[in-house]
Design a protein around this motif. Structure first.
Motif, PDB file in Angstrom:
ATOM      1  N   UNK A   1      -5.556 -13.138   1.182  1.00  0.00           N
ATOM      2  CA  UNK A   1      -6.190 -13.921   2.529  1.00  0.00           C
ATOM      3  C   UNK A   1      -4.990 -13.651   3.847  1.00  0.00           C
ATOM      4  N   UNK A   2      -5.295 -13.242   4.958  1.00  0.00           N
ATOM      5  CA  UNK A   2      -4.340 -13.181   5.934  1.00  0.00           C
ATOM      6  C   UNK A   2      -5.063 -13.737   7.551  1.00  0.00           C
ATOM      7  N   UNK A   3      -4.253 -14.084   8.281  1.00  0.00           N
ATOM      8  CA  UNK A   3      -4.673 -14.393   9.630  1.00  0.00           C
ATOM      9  C   UNK A   3      -5.854 -13.167  10.194  1.00  0.00           C
ATOM     10  N   UNK A   4      -5.091 -11.989   9.845  1.00  0.00           N
ATOM     11  CA  UNK A   4      -6.143 -10.875  10.376  1.00  0.00           C
ATOM     12  C   UNK A   4      -7.425 -10.859  10.013  1.00  0.00           C
ATOM     13  N   UNK A   5      -7.590 -11.531   8.472  1.00  0.00           N
ATOM     14  CA  UNK A   5      -9.312 -11.368   7.939  1.00  0.00           C
ATOM     15  C   UNK A   5      -9.974 -12.315   8.732  1.00  0.00           C
ATOM     16  N   UNK A   6      -9.143 -13.573   9.384  1.00  0.00           N
ATOM     17  CA  UNK A   6     -10.149 -14.418  10.171  1.00  0.00           C
ATOM     18  C   UNK A   6     -10.430 -13.986  11.298  1.00  0.00           C
ATOM     19  N   UNK A   7      -9.611 -13.146  11.998  1.00  0.00           N
ATOM     20  CA  UNK A   7      -9.820 -12.297  13.302  1.00  0.00           C
ATOM     21  C   UNK A   7     -10.924 -11.417  13.239  1.00  0.00           C
ATOM     22  N   UNK A   8     -10.977 -10.653  11.861  1.00  0.00           N
ATOM     23  CA  UNK A   8     -11.898  -9.176  11.684  1.00  0.00           C
ATOM     24  C   UNK A   8     -13.066 -10.029  11.049  1.00  0.00           C
TER      25      UNK A   8
ATOM     26  N   UNK B   1      -2.365 -16.261   0.258  1.00  0.00           N
ATOM     27  CA  UNK B   1      -2.294 -16.087   1.895  1.00  0.00           C
ATOM     28  C   UNK B   1      -0.774 -15.112   1.627  1.00  0.00           C
ATOM     29  N   UNK B   2      -1.182 -13.759   2.399  1.00  0.00           N
ATOM     30  CA  UNK B   2      -0.211 -12.813   2.314  1.00  0.00           C
ATOM     31  C   UNK B   2      -0.469 -11.865   3.492  1.00  0.00           C
ATOM     32  N   UNK B   3       0.739 -11.491   4.134  1.00  0.00           N
ATOM     33  CA  UNK B   3       0.588 -10.372   5.308  1.00  0.00           C
ATOM     34  C   UNK B   3       0.753  -8.966   4.542  1.00  0.00           C
ATOM     35  N   UNK B   4       1.506  -8.935   3.358  1.00  0.00           N
ATOM     36  CA  UNK B   4       1.771  -7.546   2.721  1.00  0.00           C
ATOM     37  C   UNK B   4       0.871  -7.344   1.597  1.00  0.00           C
ATOM     38  N   UNK B   5      -0.263  -7.102   1.737  1.00  0.00           N
ATOM     39  CA  UNK B   5      -1.551  -7.026   0.560  1.00  0.00           C
ATOM     40  C   UNK B   5      -0.977  -5.794  -0.405  1.00  0.00           C
ATOM     41  N   UNK B   6      -0.463  -4.772   0.128  1.00  0.00           N
ATOM     42  CA  UNK B   6      -0.136  -3.740  -1.109  1.00  0.00           C
ATOM     43  C   UNK B   6       0.880  -4.447  -2.159  1.00  0.00           C
ATOM     44  N   UNK B   7       2.181  -5.077  -1.479  1.00  0.00           N
ATOM     45  CA  UNK B   7       2.908  -5.580  -2.494  1.00  0.00           C
ATOM     46  C   UNK B   7       2.427  -6.690  -3.284  1.00  0.00           C
ATOM     47  N   UNK B   8       1.484  -7.638  -2.672  1.00  0.00           N
ATOM     48  CA  UNK B   8       0.970  -8.568  -3.559  1.00  0.00           C
ATOM     49  C   UNK B   8       0.135  -7.977  -4.397  1.00  0.00           C
TER      50      UNK B   8
ATOM     51  N   UNK C   1      -9.965  -8.716 -14.222  1.00  0.00           N
ATOM     52  CA  UNK C   1      -9.278  -8.926 -12.592  1.00  0.00           C
ATOM     53  C   UNK C   1     -10.114  -8.371 -11.351  1.00  0.00           C
ATOM     54  N   UNK C   2     -10.367  -9.096 -10.820  1.00  0.00           N
ATOM     55  CA  UNK C   2     -11.370  -8.381  -9.592  1.00  0.00           C
ATOM     56  C   UNK C   2     -10.456  -9.054  -8.383  1.00  0.00           C
ATOM     57  N   UNK C   3      -9.783  -8.036  -7.463  1.00  0.00           N
ATOM     58  CA  UNK C   3      -9.175  -8.563  -6.332  1.00  0.00           C
ATOM     59  C   UNK C   3      -9.783  -7.869  -4.951  1.00  0.00           C
ATOM     60  N   UNK C   4      -9.974  -8.910  -4.023  1.00  0.00           N
ATOM     61  CA  UNK C   4     -10.464  -8.422  -2.873  1.00  0.00           C
ATOM     62  C   UNK C   4      -9.346  -8.420  -1.932  1.00  0.00           C
ATOM     63  N   UNK C   5      -9.077  -7.281  -1.308  1.00  0.00           N
ATOM     64  CA  UNK C   5      -8.002  -7.065  -0.285  1.00  0.00           C
ATOM     65  C   UNK C   5      -8.632  -7.607   0.907  1.00  0.00           C
ATOM     66  N   UNK C   6      -9.785  -7.018   1.384  1.00  0.00           N
ATOM     67  CA  UNK C   6     -10.465  -7.484   2.416  1.00  0.00           C
ATOM     68  C   UNK C   6     -11.532  -8.494   2.097  1.00  0.00           C
ATOM     69  N   UNK C   7     -11.648  -9.348   2.938  1.00  0.00           N
ATOM     70  CA  UNK C   7     -12.389 -10.530   2.656  1.00  0.00           C
ATOM     71  C   UNK C   7     -14.135 -10.129   2.916  1.00  0.00           C
TER      72      UNK C   7
END
Length: 635
Positions: A331-338, A211-218, A298-304
């Protein structure tokens, strides 16, 4: 017979043995049984129809919707000396005719066909002349209304089966829920149920949700702590460039990939990544089809993604060599909304869809009642500005019109230039003598490409120009002239999406979007996005178990390596003890609420360990307290 299969495998593919399940599937097909094979991505699906087809006289017909994959497989087969060809909407009538003639008389072993070509009169007319030994259906989930990528043209396969009743079918898919598995066998008219399943469990793959709001940094943190080759999935083409640039600024070699690039550029980017010259590929979901790089760590999904089927397939590209690898969803709350917003984007209002259909007919200047089996190059940008539509609305409307069976929409095809000689032997020699100016162009074609007299050969004008020391423009002009004079047939390269009408143009008022195409489909899509939201926001079920349950593989154990399992281990208990205590607590509290002391006395475990599990369950919202201070089970 088994030895014969091994010999073929060794001779053409150079492997000494089959992977688990491959041989069982091959044997089943070899015995003439209808067979459904569920094999996760990278499990070597193509071998399962290529080997048995090579063991028999005749031709293997392969149905697949992915033109890029068709081209790859045809090239790969040709490289190892097996004759293969493909038929899809991106070809001219003449090319299709030549390909069929070669399949009938010229020993083609594998004929790849896109599903919409199956119902054309031309195909049905030629079918009895083909000596077919096996019908292979790739991406078989496309035949099911409940699959995540339903295509009505797949339903035509049943009619093809009636024309070749003796030929067994092998259906292949990487991801299917139990409902879809049953449906595939029903739609393909299996004589009896026959499924081979490879377990979906990937013991070496650690699933992680951050769970993160700053995906680039993560993302940067993750790449700095996990070494090796990586894929980063994003939703938009713009983001592929942005994230790749961001990683480069932070000293990580990265490149970007999406469907809009030229073939040459795609090949170059893939080559560098495959050879570890680029560490990270930032891509849309267009990257991955047919990508077989075993050492992706490693496989990273920035967007769900919008379904767990898609997630499982994309995440599953990590760790195919069996070594430890990670699949991370940021994952962020924005993903849920999106994701919830995505539902209305993916299903425009029926009236809008009809308006798009109508505008399309006007765009191609197609009168009502005409257009059956017509194929058009389609410039979606030009169309949107001419009729003032939003590009996503058009894209999703076309997908729904495709499901309703009115047309097919093939995205961004990059079809290379092609040439076939129409004149040969003495006539060609005579022409060369009489046309000195064109002779060098004929010679360079014949020197650089084979099979020019029997099939359309893909050519590269820029290569030829370089070899002759002339401009590409000069090559174009010479080939066009030779084509005009009837010496060759030259089809210049096209890079365009295509629209093929599967029915004549209807009046808008007669356009029907049946319940199963629109309402039921929308509900199903909603369920799929909700499952992704649940996966992203649940932190108390082992990730691997969550996914396996979704695909109908119940009663699986906790994996012990995902973020949820690791958070339990931090309590100092091993997986089995933790699970045993948790199950006992759940059983008691589901019967009745009780105080913590009472609960601990009722259980035959160490008090400290019970407290640790209770604390974890409370932290993760599985248990809570009633007003009277008793514990209750919440989930």
């Amino acid at each position: 017979m088994s030895n014969h299969y091994l010999e073929i495998l060794k001779k053409y593919w150079g492997f000494d043995q089959f992977r688990p399940l491959q041989e069982d599937i091959i044997r089943s097909v070899g015995e003439g049984k209808d067979t459904l094979a569920l094999m996760p991505t990278g499990g070597g699906k193509s071998i399962t129809f290529q080997v048995p087809a090579m063991a028999k006289e005749g031709l293997c017909l392969v149905v697949t919707p992915l033109i890029a994959l068709m081209k790859d497989q045809v090239e790969n087969l040709k490289k190892i000396g097996i004759k293969a060809a493909a038929i899809h909407s991106g070809l001219t009538y003449n090319e299709i005719k030549v390909t069929f003639d070669n399949a009938i008389f010229g020993g083609t072993k594998f004929l790849y066909v896109s599903p919409e070509r199956l119902s054309t009169d031309f195909f049905l007319e030629k079918l009895p002349e083909l000596s077919i030994n096996l019908l292979a259906v790739d991406e078989a989930h496309c035949i099911s209304q409940w699959g995540y990528d339903f295509r009505p043209s797949y339903l035509k396969i049943a009619a093809v089966r009636e024309l070749i009743p003796e030929v067994p079918v092998l259906a292949l898919t990487a991801t299917a829920t139990p409902q879809v598995v049953e449906d595939i066998m029903k739609q393909l008219r299996f004589k009896e149920k026959n499924v081979f399943k490879k377990s979906f469990a990937r013991p070496n793959l650690a699933y992680v949700v951050r769970a993160t709001e700053n995906k680039k940094e993560q993302l940067l943190k993750i790449l700095q702590s996990v070494g090796g080759s990586a894929v980063v999935y994003v939703r938009s083409r713009k983001k592929t460039r942005e994230y790749a640039a961001f990683l480069q600024q932070n000293s990580i070699t990265a490149d970007y990939f999406h469907a809009g690039l030229t073939n040459a550029s795609k090949d170059e980017k893939q080559r560098k990544w495959k050879n570890n010259l680029t560490r990270v590929m930032v891509a849309t979901n267009a990257f991955g089809m047919g990508i077989d790089k075993p050492d992706v760590r490693l496989v990273v999904h920035i967007d769900a993604p919008d379904s767990l089927e898609a997630y499982f397939q994309e995440a599953g590209r990590a760790g195919r060599d069996g070594q430890k690898a990670y699949a991370v969803l940021l994952w962020s709350d924005h993903d849920r909304v999106q994701l919830r917003k995505q539902v209305s984007t993916a299903f425009p209002e029926p009236e809008t869809i009809k308006r798009v259909y109508d505008a399309l007919g006007n765009f191609f200047q197609l009168p009502v009642g005409a257009g059956f089996q017509m194929v058009y190059d389609f410039d979606i940008g030009k169309f949107c500005s001419a009729f003032n539509f939003n590009i996503l609305t058009v894209y999703n409307s076309l997908k729904i019109l495709q499901r309703a069976g009115y047309l097919t929409f093939s995205e961004e095809l990059d079809i290379p230039s092609k040439v076939i000689f129409l004149v040969q032997g003495n006539d060609l020699y005579k022409f060369q003598v009489e046309n000195e100016d064109l002779d060098p162009f004929i010679k360079i074609l014949l020197r650089n490409y084979t099979g020019l007299f029997t099939e359309y050969a893909p050519i590269n004008e820029a290569d030829l120009a370089q070899k002759m020391g002339v401009t590409t423009e000069t090559i174009y002009k010479a080939l066009a002239k030779l084509s005009k004079l009837g010496i060759i047939h030259y089809i210049p390269r096209r890079k365009t999406p295509l629209i093929a009408y599967t029915q004549s143009r209807e009046e808008t008022r007669y356009i029907r979007l049946p319940k199963e195409v629109y309402e039921e489909r929308k509900l199903k899509y909603q369920e799929q996005t909700e499952a992704v939201i649940e996966y992203g926001s649940t932190d108390y079920i082992c990730r691997s178990r969550f996914l396996l349950n979704y695909f109908g593989q119940g009663n699986s154990d906790n994996c012990g390596i995902c973020d949820v399992c690791l958070s339990r281990k931090k309590r100092g208990l091993d997986e089995t003890s933790f699970q045993t205590i948790e199950t006992a607590i759940e059983k008691l509290l589901k019967k009745q609420t009780m105080h913590a002391d009472e609960l601990i006395q009722s259980l035959p475990f160490n008090d400290t360990q019970i407290w640790q599990v209770l604390n974890w369950l409370e932290d993760h919202g599985l248990i809570g307290e009633t007003e009277s201070g008793e514990l209750e089970w919440l989930k």
